[in-house]
Scaffold this motif. Sequence first.
Motif, PDB file in Angstrom:
ATOM      1  N   ALA A 192      58.774  32.915  50.743  1.00 15.66           N
ATOM      2  CA  ALA A 192      58.965  33.411  51.739  1.00 15.66           C
ATOM      3  C   ALA A 192      57.635  34.197  52.178  1.00 15.66           C
ATOM      4  O   ALA A 192      57.237  34.156  53.574  1.00 15.66           O
ATOM      5  CB  ALA A 192      59.928  34.370  51.924  1.00 15.66           C
ATOM      6  N   ALA A 193      56.852  34.884  51.174  1.00 15.46           N
ATOM      7  CA  ALA A 193      55.865  35.452  51.682  1.00 15.46           C
ATOM      8  C   ALA A 193      54.338  34.802  51.354  1.00 15.46           C
ATOM      9  O   ALA A 193      53.486  35.459  50.981  1.00 15.46           O
ATOM     10  CB  ALA A 193      55.883  36.763  51.127  1.00 15.46           C
ATOM     11  N   LYS A 194      54.681  33.479  50.783  1.00 15.69           N
ATOM     12  CA  LYS A 194      53.266  32.656  50.361  1.00 15.69           C
ATOM     13  C   LYS A 194      52.081  32.995  51.367  1.00 15.69           C
ATOM     14  O   LYS A 194      52.081  32.789  52.649  1.00 15.69           O
ATOM     15  CB  LYS A 194      53.667  31.192  50.331  1.00 15.69           C
ATOM     16  CG  LYS A 194      52.597  30.375  49.646  1.00 15.69           C
ATOM     17  CD  LYS A 194      53.057  28.919  49.701  1.00 15.69           C
ATOM     18  CE  LYS A 194      51.989  27.977  49.214  1.00 15.69           C
ATOM     19  NZ  LYS A 194      52.402  26.596  49.056  1.00 15.69           N
ATOM     20  N   GLY A 195      50.955  33.270  50.686  1.00 16.75           N
ATOM     21  CA  GLY A 195      49.783  33.217  51.324  1.00 16.75           C
ATOM     22  C   GLY A 195      49.348  34.570  51.907  1.00 16.75           C
ATOM     23  O   GLY A 195      48.221  34.850  52.319  1.00 16.75           O
ATOM     24  N   THR A 196      50.281  35.500  51.976  1.00 14.84           N
ATOM     25  CA  THR A 196      50.250  36.780  52.362  1.00 14.84           C
ATOM     26  C   THR A 196      49.165  37.540  51.485  1.00 14.84           C
ATOM     27  O   THR A 196      49.265  37.558  50.384  1.00 14.84           O
ATOM     28  CB  THR A 196      51.204  37.900  52.326  1.00 14.84           C
ATOM     29  OG1 THR A 196      52.200  37.159  53.140  1.00 14.84           O
ATOM     30  CG2 THR A 196      51.010  39.100  53.101  1.00 14.84           C
ATOM     31  N   PRO A 197      47.913  38.088  52.146  1.00 17.15           N
ATOM     32  CA  PRO A 197      46.830  38.861  51.275  1.00 17.15           C
ATOM     33  C   PRO A 197      47.355  40.098  50.849  1.00 17.15           C
ATOM     34  O   PRO A 197      47.958  40.932  51.418  1.00 17.15           O
ATOM     35  CB  PRO A 197      45.915  38.889  52.439  1.00 17.15           C
ATOM     36  CG  PRO A 197      46.586  38.948  53.474  1.00 17.15           C
ATOM     37  CD  PRO A 197      47.555  38.149  53.565  1.00 17.15           C
ATOM     38  N   VAL A 198      47.175  40.103  49.371  1.00 19.65           N
ATOM     39  CA  VAL A 198      47.547  41.508  48.783  1.00 19.65           C
ATOM     40  C   VAL A 198      46.642  42.099  47.941  1.00 19.65           C
ATOM     41  O   VAL A 198      45.727  41.218  47.345  1.00 19.65           O
ATOM     42  CB  VAL A 198      48.842  41.374  47.773  1.00 19.65           C
ATOM     43  CG1 VAL A 198      48.323  40.066  47.025  1.00 19.65           C
ATOM     44  CG2 VAL A 198      49.162  42.523  47.232  1.00 19.65           C
ATOM     45  N   THR A 199      46.115  43.256  48.311  1.00 15.75           N
ATOM     46  CA  THR A 199      44.997  43.895  47.721  1.00 15.75           C
ATOM     47  C   THR A 199      45.746  45.228  46.699  1.00 15.75           C
ATOM     48  O   THR A 199      46.367  45.872  47.140  1.00 15.75           O
ATOM     49  CB  THR A 199      44.036  44.648  48.261  1.00 15.75           C
ATOM     50  OG1 THR A 199      43.565  43.675  49.363  1.00 15.75           O
ATOM     51  CG2 THR A 199      42.757  45.381  47.821  1.00 15.75           C
ATOM     52  N   VAL A 200      45.263  44.735  45.506  1.00 13.83           N
ATOM     53  CA  VAL A 200      45.676  45.862  44.576  1.00 13.83           C
ATOM     54  C   VAL A 200      44.564  46.811  43.856  1.00 13.83           C
ATOM     55  O   VAL A 200      43.625  46.341  43.539  1.00 13.83           O
ATOM     56  CB  VAL A 200      46.509  45.181  43.154  1.00 13.83           C
ATOM     57  CG1 VAL A 200      46.833  46.152  42.059  1.00 13.83           C
ATOM     58  CG2 VAL A 200      47.504  44.377  43.568  1.00 13.83           C
ATOM     59  N   VAL A 201      44.846  48.281  44.082  1.00  5.61           N
ATOM     60  CA  VAL A 201      43.814  49.199  43.647  1.00  5.61           C
ATOM     61  C   VAL A 201      44.363  49.386  42.061  1.00  5.61           C
ATOM     62  O   VAL A 201      45.236  50.256  41.894  1.00  5.61           O
ATOM     63  CB  VAL A 201      43.949  50.368  44.162  1.00  5.61           C
ATOM     64  CG1 VAL A 201      42.986  51.250  43.566  1.00  5.61           C
ATOM     65  CG2 VAL A 201      43.336  50.046  45.783  1.00  5.61           C
ATOM     66  N   ALA A 202      43.840  48.757  41.000  1.00  2.00           N
ATOM     67  CA  ALA A 202      44.223  49.022  39.760  1.00  2.00           C
ATOM     68  C   ALA A 202      43.395  49.946  38.893  1.00  2.00           C
ATOM     69  O   ALA A 202      42.349  49.459  38.243  1.00  2.00           O
ATOM     70  CB  ALA A 202      44.354  47.532  38.958  1.00  2.00           C
ATOM     71  N   SER A 203      43.820  51.316  39.011  1.00  2.26           N
ATOM     72  CA  SER A 203      42.889  52.420  38.495  1.00  2.26           C
ATOM     73  C   SER A 203      42.996  52.309  37.143  1.00  2.26           C
ATOM     74  O   SER A 203      44.395  52.086  36.614  1.00  2.26           O
ATOM     75  CB  SER A 203      42.955  53.716  39.213  1.00  2.26           C
ATOM     76  OG  SER A 203      44.467  53.989  39.111  1.00  2.26           O
ATOM     77  N   ARG A 204      42.410  52.782  36.111  1.00  2.00           N
ATOM     78  CA  ARG A 204      42.677  52.922  34.833  1.00  2.00           C
ATOM     79  C   ARG A 204      41.453  54.112  34.130  1.00  2.00           C
ATOM     80  O   ARG A 204      40.452  54.049  34.482  1.00  2.00           O
ATOM     81  CB  ARG A 204      42.493  51.432  33.992  1.00  2.00           C
ATOM     82  CG  ARG A 204      41.137  50.915  34.418  1.00  2.00           C
ATOM     83  CD  ARG A 204      41.328  49.515  34.215  1.00  2.00           C
ATOM     84  NE  ARG A 204      40.143  48.699  34.118  1.00  2.00           N
ATOM     85  CZ  ARG A 204      39.854  47.208  34.029  1.00  2.00           C
ATOM     86  NH1 ARG A 204      41.113  46.541  34.077  1.00  2.00           N
ATOM     87  NH2 ARG A 204      38.699  46.814  34.035  1.00  2.00           N
ATOM     88  N   GLY A 205      42.138  54.649  33.137  1.00  2.00           N
ATOM     89  CA  GLY A 205      41.366  55.891  32.283  1.00  2.00           C
ATOM     90  C   GLY A 205      40.105  55.430  31.682  1.00  2.00           C
ATOM     91  O   GLY A 205      39.212  56.182  31.667  1.00  2.00           O
ATOM     92  N   GLY A 206      40.291  54.111  31.065  1.00  2.00           N
ATOM     93  CA  GLY A 206      39.121  53.540  30.301  1.00  2.00           C
ATOM     94  C   GLY A 206      38.563  52.409  31.063  1.00  2.00           C
ATOM     95  O   GLY A 206      38.606  52.139  32.040  1.00  2.00           O
ATOM     96  N   SER A 207      38.054  51.399  30.265  1.00  2.00           N
ATOM     97  CA  SER A 207      37.345  50.216  30.630  1.00  2.00           C
ATOM     98  C   SER A 207      38.083  49.065  29.842  1.00  2.00           C
ATOM     99  O   SER A 207      38.296  49.412  28.548  1.00  2.00           O
ATOM    100  CB  SER A 207      35.923  50.065  30.608  1.00  2.00           C
ATOM    101  OG  SER A 207      35.502  48.746  30.939  1.00  2.00           O
ATOM    102  N   TYR A 208      38.665  48.200  30.513  1.00  2.00           N
ATOM    103  CA  TYR A 208      39.393  47.011  29.917  1.00  2.00           C
ATOM    104  C   TYR A 208      38.692  45.780  30.453  1.00  2.00           C
ATOM    105  O   TYR A 208      39.156  44.608  30.060  1.00  2.00           O
ATOM    106  CB  TYR A 208      40.731  47.061  30.087  1.00  2.00           C
ATOM    107  CG  TYR A 208      41.525  48.305  29.617  1.00  2.00           C
ATOM    108  CD1 TYR A 208      42.249  48.286  28.376  1.00  2.00           C
ATOM    109  CD2 TYR A 208      41.453  49.488  30.130  1.00  2.00           C
ATOM    110  CE1 TYR A 208      42.756  49.438  28.065  1.00  2.00           C
ATOM    111  CE2 TYR A 208      42.039  50.647  30.086  1.00  2.00           C
ATOM    112  CZ  TYR A 208      42.598  50.661  28.625  1.00  2.00           C
ATOM    113  OH  TYR A 208      43.385  51.611  28.206  1.00  2.00           O
ATOM    114  N   ALA A 209      37.465  45.795  30.723  1.00  2.00           N
ATOM    115  CA  ALA A 209      36.647  44.684  31.324  1.00  2.00           C
ATOM    116  C   ALA A 209      36.530  43.498  30.219  1.00  2.00           C
ATOM    117  O   ALA A 209      36.346  44.057  28.954  1.00  2.00           O
ATOM    118  CB  ALA A 209      35.612  45.100  31.900  1.00  2.00           C
ATOM    119  N   PRO A 210      36.164  42.578  30.397  1.00  2.00           N
ATOM    120  CA  PRO A 210      35.692  41.157  29.755  1.00  2.00           C
ATOM    121  C   PRO A 210      34.780  41.771  28.659  1.00  2.00           C
ATOM    122  O   PRO A 210      33.697  42.282  29.495  1.00  2.00           O
ATOM    123  CB  PRO A 210      35.585  40.267  30.434  1.00  2.00           C
ATOM    124  CG  PRO A 210      36.209  40.423  31.697  1.00  2.00           C
ATOM    125  CD  PRO A 210      36.155  41.682  31.961  1.00  2.00           C
TER     126      PRO A 210
END
Length: 217
Positions: free
Chosen positions: A126-144
């Motif tokens: 039903a909601a296919k293609g709707t743009p969603v922006t997530v602000v994923a804050s985090r206390g440390g770094s989990y980057a690649p």
Amino acid sequence: MATLLHLDSSVFSGSASSSRPVTEAFRKAWLEQHPEGTVVYRDLAADPVPHITADAHLAGFTAPDDHTPEQSAAFSARVRLIEELESADAILIGAPMYNFSIPSTLKAWLDNVILFGRTAGVDAPAAKGTPVTVVASRGGSYAPGTPREGMEYVQNFLGATLRDTLQLDLDFIVPELTMAPTNPAMSELIPLFEASREKALQDAQVKGKAVAARISA
């Protein structure tokens, strides 16, 4: 009129939260492009939605005429959340990392809106293609490449649910190292935290306008 569905899930309010100022910057930029638009706002920390129950779950796989009174009541609350998702032209979610994952309040919202045969599990959910922006804050770094890369379950989980299951058009903004100002062991990382916070605020403004322009096109 364009509609933005805005969800916050941080247990902290205002500037005490690392995600809320960023979602607010996105929302403000979006409204500048759609001053007559509608914002449907849910503060999942202050006003949590019900956790999924057996009645609410089973009602999703039972014909409406066969619902028990308990199933009908539970499912009607679930349908309201689903209709907000389906009616949105864009979605904004504040999703801080708590103990390596998302807040339970946000998980409860997802459990309610993921309904196979309607919002998931079909060729055109039903909601296919709707743009969603997530602000994923985090206390440390989990980057690649970082030591805790393998413990990052927020983006991985939301990728599986929002992008792969609901088939939304997913984008992330990631303010990180947010514990640096309060954790003495991370004090040397404060400049990196400040740079990450500033970039997140700038990204929110840019992406808020870009999503709004996309809707207008």
